[in-house]
Design an enzyme around this catalytic site. Structure first.
Site, short mmCIF file in Angstrom:
data_model
loop_
_atom_site.label_atom_id
_atom_site.label_comp_id
_atom_site.label_asym_id
_atom_site.label_seq_id
_atom_site.Cartn_x
_atom_site.Cartn_y
_atom_site.Cartn_z
N GLY A 595 0.83 -1.20 0.00
CA GLY A 595 0.00 0.00 0.00
C GLY A 595 0.86 1.25 0.00
O GLY A 595 2.09 1.19 0.13
N GLY A 597 0.33 5.70 1.10
CA GLY A 597 -0.53 6.80 1.54
C GLY A 597 0.27 8.07 1.68
O GLY A 597 1.39 8.19 1.18
N PHE A 599 1.67 9.25 4.26
CA PHE A 599 2.84 9.08 5.13
C PHE A 599 4.00 8.46 4.36
O PHE A 599 5.15 8.83 4.52
CB PHE A 599 2.43 8.20 6.31
CG PHE A 599 3.46 8.10 7.39
CD1 PHE A 599 3.48 9.02 8.42
CD2 PHE A 599 4.42 7.11 7.37
CE1 PHE A 599 4.44 8.93 9.44
CE2 PHE A 599 5.37 7.02 8.37
CZ PHE A 599 5.38 7.93 9.41
N GLY A 600 3.70 7.51 3.50
CA GLY A 600 4.73 6.82 2.74
C GLY A 600 4.24 5.46 2.30
O GLY A 600 3.05 5.14 2.36
N LYS A 601 5.17 4.59 1.89
CA LYS A 601 4.82 3.25 1.43
C LYS A 601 4.60 2.31 2.62
O LYS A 601 5.16 2.51 3.70
CB LYS A 601 5.91 2.70 0.51
CG LYS A 601 5.99 3.39 -0.85
CD LYS A 601 7.03 2.73 -1.75
CE LYS A 601 6.97 3.27 -3.17
NZ LYS A 601 7.25 4.70 -3.26
N VAL A 602 3.78 1.28 2.38
CA VAL A 602 3.51 0.26 3.40
C VAL A 602 4.00 -1.08 2.88
O VAL A 602 3.68 -1.47 1.75
CB VAL A 602 1.99 0.19 3.72
CG1 VAL A 602 1.74 -0.82 4.83
CG2 VAL A 602 1.45 1.56 4.12
N LYS A 616 4.61 0.69 7.92
CA LYS A 616 4.45 1.97 7.22
C LYS A 616 5.74 2.76 7.40
O LYS A 616 6.06 3.19 8.50
CB LYS A 616 3.26 2.73 7.79
CG LYS A 616 2.96 4.05 7.05
CD LYS A 616 1.99 4.93 7.83
CE LYS A 616 0.60 4.36 7.85
NZ LYS A 616 -0.37 5.33 8.46
N ASP A 712 -9.86 12.30 8.71
CA ASP A 712 -9.65 11.83 7.34
C ASP A 712 -10.27 10.46 7.15
O ASP A 712 -9.65 9.55 6.62
CB ASP A 712 -8.15 11.79 7.01
CG ASP A 712 -7.88 11.66 5.52
OD1 ASP A 712 -8.79 12.00 4.72
OD2 ASP A 712 -6.79 11.23 5.14
#
Length: 890
Positions: A595, A597, A599-602, A616, A712
């Site tokens: 994933g 988002g 914040f960054g990659k998961v 994350k 959110d």
């Protein structure tokens, strides 16, 4: 040489001359065709045209201009068609037909360009009296664009030419109204109306409109007709009667490549091929514009193209002096367009273009434009109110002559309607008494959130009285008498009426029960039904849990059947810290991305004990920073609930930051609702997910002290376990409030387009009810299978705009996700939709608390489970009896 040889020689010469002439003609024709092709290519690039022949009887194509004209029947419903007197006929077709408005103070054309709001448009209105009424009388009236006066139209009976008014307007609404207002000095009329989409042109004023005062094509012949479309892609009308003092004309036949240039004003080739320069011996061009200049602001554009081949070593260099201020040095490239400006000037426009001392050639000027800045002091009516009143007009087929244009401005002309003096104004009173209204009370009325007085008396309205009327904060008068309403009067309305907060009139509704006994009867009927539903629900819950336990799909203790307190359900997270080296090892050097988002990659990870986790990893380019990272860590270390994603641990080593969560095998809800999803969620699974998400959000709002607002909430932040249990994720934007009723003005961005509370977007005030709105959009996604912003041919449509007309029609089958193929309980679906709509009123005070929403959703789920059980029993009976008794129970 004899006569025959001489004749043969002459014949050969004649043939050669004919061939050369034909070749020359063909080359000129080819060049002309190439030029025409370029013009047409430019014109087709800007297809955002609306061209109206006001008063015409049919659509047609004007072959001289290439413009397709429409009649005005789809743009206005008032007025009548006329034609100019025969002796006043002009060659231009659209100028000979007239739409006149002898009735009504204000008559408005409704233009809906497909590009929509927040775009730049060129609007032009044509007027040619032509003694159409045989009265030979001077006409004067006002022309409005939206809610602001555009111009006063003053037509002299002796005028034998067409007058037009044009304006460049940045529209903040999807609909543009052009209105003719009768001021008592003549009957308003109009011959033609144009709208042109101006794309990304530099002709723009965000604080007002631009009124063209001079659009001068210099160096052309006075006998030429004006240049416009198709030569001009924006369909500007260029004038030839503007002279600069002591100037002479120059021109070229050479083509100028406007298609390949980066000139944003995109002037026509014909305009750039001609220019003026000073007479011999002079080195300056000058012009002075002084008309209508008092307390005015202007924008000025200068357009150049070098159309003379300059000898090697020579230059043409010049400066521009504007109202006494000098600009430049400027030089030109051969056949390359150059626009200089815009320059903003005050009170007057006085300019000179002067050759520099080292210039070998005098200055030239091909064209220039002067625009007056037109202020827009008034804002259109609040858009929510406009949408509501338009929906009411459509629902009840209201065809009043004065119900056109903006409802409140420039002055309230809609009969039965009153507005306040806010900017933008709000609708505060609506009187539709004795208006032959029929059908149910339109839900759109509930969107008039500033309304104080509503009179719907003496109509043919049917159905029940909406309880939501009690939630309109300013409503003090509600007249519903003389209709055919049925059912019981909502308790909340009676309480408001009894307390003196509301004048409520219900007389004449013969089948409407206004007594408390109705509520008692209703309650006495509902008690055994609810009791039986609850008992069935409990039984079904036990059966379902044991069934899932047997199949290994649910890991819960028996104590969960009787319910535990929130404190007992909390599981203490170990929240172990990880080093960055351990993070690299857990993720196998960040091998598998699951994933991404803000914040960054998961990444997928595996702990030493075999547990799968989601890691994350902070990205240096992410939209969230160290503050958000700490906020999420701190929240997840103290907040625990079965419907919130659990934090396993974290890494905080300088720039290397990561959060380690429990792994959610079924990804996020957004993926499950996509059209190409392979494992589609059935109706009950969707309801269960809604209940799970509501439980998580209700805990954040009411189970935490201080309350936590997610900020959110969206489908991509609802994660699903292997057993489809829903958990809320991503607390990076969350805020904790000191008290439950506390709200704050938030300056940093929050939320995702489509989910954002309109009240928060307008005011910046954030509270728990902002999450409730987002949750309502989430419910709407679950019910319809549609995303919050639905992509279409004309841009994006918000999911609430899509669903609203279907709700008013009562078309539940078109609302529910068609992939379910009708496999749902209709009553349950309506209840789910009612819960959804209760979450999304534009005003936060009208939205319920999450605890109430959770209770309603649980009832809805119980209703669905009861329906499924009834269906199963019917199928069993039919199998035992050998009959088909349960073909369709929904």
């Amino acid at each position: 040489m004899d006569g025959g040889q001489i004749l043969l020689s002459y014949t050969k010469v004649w043939v050669i001359l004919l061939l050369l002439s034909a070749t020359f003609r063909n080359s000129k024709l080819a060049a002309k065709n190439t030029e025409q092709h370029k013009k047409r290519k430019l014109a087709t690039e800007n297809s955002g045209f609306i061209s109206i022949d006001c008063g015409a009887e049919e659509d047609y194509l004007d072959r001289n201009t290439g413009i397709s004209y429409k009649t005005d029947k789809d743009f206005i419903s008032t007025g009548k068609n006329m034609i100019v007197a025969p002796e006043y006929n002009l060659q231009t077709r659209f100028k000979n037909s007239v739409r006149t408005f002898p009735e009504g103070k204000r008559n408005c054309y409704t233009l809906k360009p497909r590009q929509g709001k927040n775009q730049n448009y060129y609007v032009r209105a044509f007027f040619y009296y032509g003694n159409y009424d045989s009265k030979n009388k001077t006409q004067m009236f006002d022309l409005y664009l939206g809610v602001n006066r555009w111009a006063t139209v003053d037509i002299n009976v002796e005028d034998m030419f067409t007058t037009y008014y044009d304006i460049i307007h940045y529209s903040i609404t999807d609909t543009i109204y052009v209105c003719l207002v009768n001021t008592g000095s003549g009957v308003p009329f109009i011959n033609g109306l144009d709208l042109r989409f101006m794309n990304d042109s530099p002709y723009r004023s965000m604080n007002g409109s631009l009124l063209p005062r001079v659009q001068a094509d210099l160096g052309g012949h006075q006998t030429q007709s004006s240049t416009r479309y198709e030569d001009d892609v924006y369909d500007r009308i260029w004038q030839f009667d503007v002279n600069l003092n002591d100037s002479v004309s120059i021109s070229t036949e050479t083509n100028i490549d406007i298609q390949g240039s980066d000139n944003p004003c995109r002037l026509p080739v014909e305009v750039l091929r001609t220019a003026v320069q000073p007479r011999n011996g002079l080195n300056s061009l000058s012009y002075n514009y002084t008309r209508y200049t008092e307390n005015s602001e202007f924008l000025v554009f200068f357009h150049f193209a070098e159309i003379e081949q300059i000898a090697p070593g020579e230059i043409r260099e010049f400066t521009i002096t504007l109202n006494g201020l000098n600009y430049g040095l400027f030089t030109l490239e051969y056949l390359k367009p150059l626009t200089i400006g815009p320059y903003k000037l005050q009170d007057q426009v006085r300019f000179s273009i002067d050759a520099t001392l080292r210039s070998d050639l005098p200055p030239i000027l091909n064209a220039f434009e002067i625009f007056k800045l037109g202020p827009l002091p008034d804002s259109p009516t609040n858009q929510t109110d406009v949408d509501a009143i338009m929906a009411i007009k459509k629902a009840y087929k209201i065809d009043r002559v004065d119900w056109q244009g903006d409802p409140c401005l420039p002055f309230t002309t809609w009969s039965g309607l009153q507005c306040n003096n806010d900017n933008p104004p709000r609708i505060i009173s609506l009187n539709l008494s004795s208006s032959q209204l029929s059908g149910n009370i339109a839900l759109s009325l509930l969107n008039l959130t500033a309304i104080q007085s509503l009179d719907l008396s003496n109509n043919e309205l049917t159905g029940t009285v909406p309880e939501a009327f009690a939630q309109l904060p300013d409503l003090t008068i509600l007249y519903l008498s003389g209709n055919k309403l049925t059912g019981a009067v909502p308790r909340s309305l009676k309480e408001k009426s009894n307390s003196g907060q509301l004048q409520l009139s219900l007389e004449g509704n013969l089948d409407l029960c206004k007594m408390d006994t109705c509520e008692n009867k209703k309650r006495s009927f509902r008690v055994p039904v609810i009791a039986s539903v609850i008992s069935v629900s409990v039984l079904l819950s036990i059966i379902t849990i044991f069934w899932r336990l047997k199949r290994g799909r649910l890991n819960v203790s028996l104590s969960s059947l009787v319910g535990l307190s929130r404190k007992e359900l909390s599981l203490k997270s170990k929240n172990q810290p990880f080093t960055y080296t351990e993070i690299v090892s857990i993720t196998n050097n960040f091998q598998t991305i699951i994933g991404e988002g803000g914040f960054g990659k998961v990444y997928l990870g595996n702990l030493k004990d075999g547990r799968q986790v989601a890691v994350k990893l902070f990205s240096q380019s992410s939209r969230q920073g160290y503050k958000e990272f700490l906020a999420e860590v701190e929240l997840l270390m103290i907040v625990h609930h079965r419907n919130l994603v659990s934090l396993v641990g974290y890494c905080n080593e300088h720039e290397n930051m990561a959060l380690v969560y429990e792994y959610m095998a079924n990804g996020n809800l957004k993926e499950k609702l996509l059209e190409n999803s392979t494992n589609m969620l059935n109706w009950r699974e969707r309801l269960q997910i809604a209940v799970d998400a509501a439980q998580g959000l209700e805990y954040l709002h009411n189970g935490c002290r201080p309350p936590i607002v997610h900020r959110d909430l969206k489908s991509s932040n609802i994660l699903l376990t292997e057993n489809l249990q829903a958990k809320i994720a991503d607390f990076g934007l969350s805020k904790a409030f000191a008290t439950e009723g506390d709200s704050h003005v938030i300056t940093d961005p929050a939320g995702t387009p489509g989910y954002i509370d309109p009240e928060f977007r307008a005011s910046g005030n954030l509270n728990k009810k902002s999450d409730v709105y987002s949750f309502g959009i989430l419910l709407c996604e679950l019910i319809t299978g549609q995303p919050p912003l639905i992509r279409g041919h004309q841009g994006h449509t918000h999911i609430l705009q899509w669903v609203s007309p279907l709700v008013e029609r009562g078309d539940i089958r078109s609302i529910i996700d068609p992939r379910l193929k009708g496999e749902f309980n209709t009553n349950c679906a309506w209840k789910a939709l009612e819960i959804t709509l209760s979450c999304v009123p534009p005003t936060s005070t009208q939205r319920p608390d999450m605890s109430d929403i959770l209770g309603e959703l649980k009832e809805c789920l119980a209703m669905e489970m009861s329906s499924e059980m009834s269906m199963c029993d019917s199928v069993k009976i039919s199998l035992v009896l050998g009959t088909d008794m349960a073909p369709n129970l929904r």
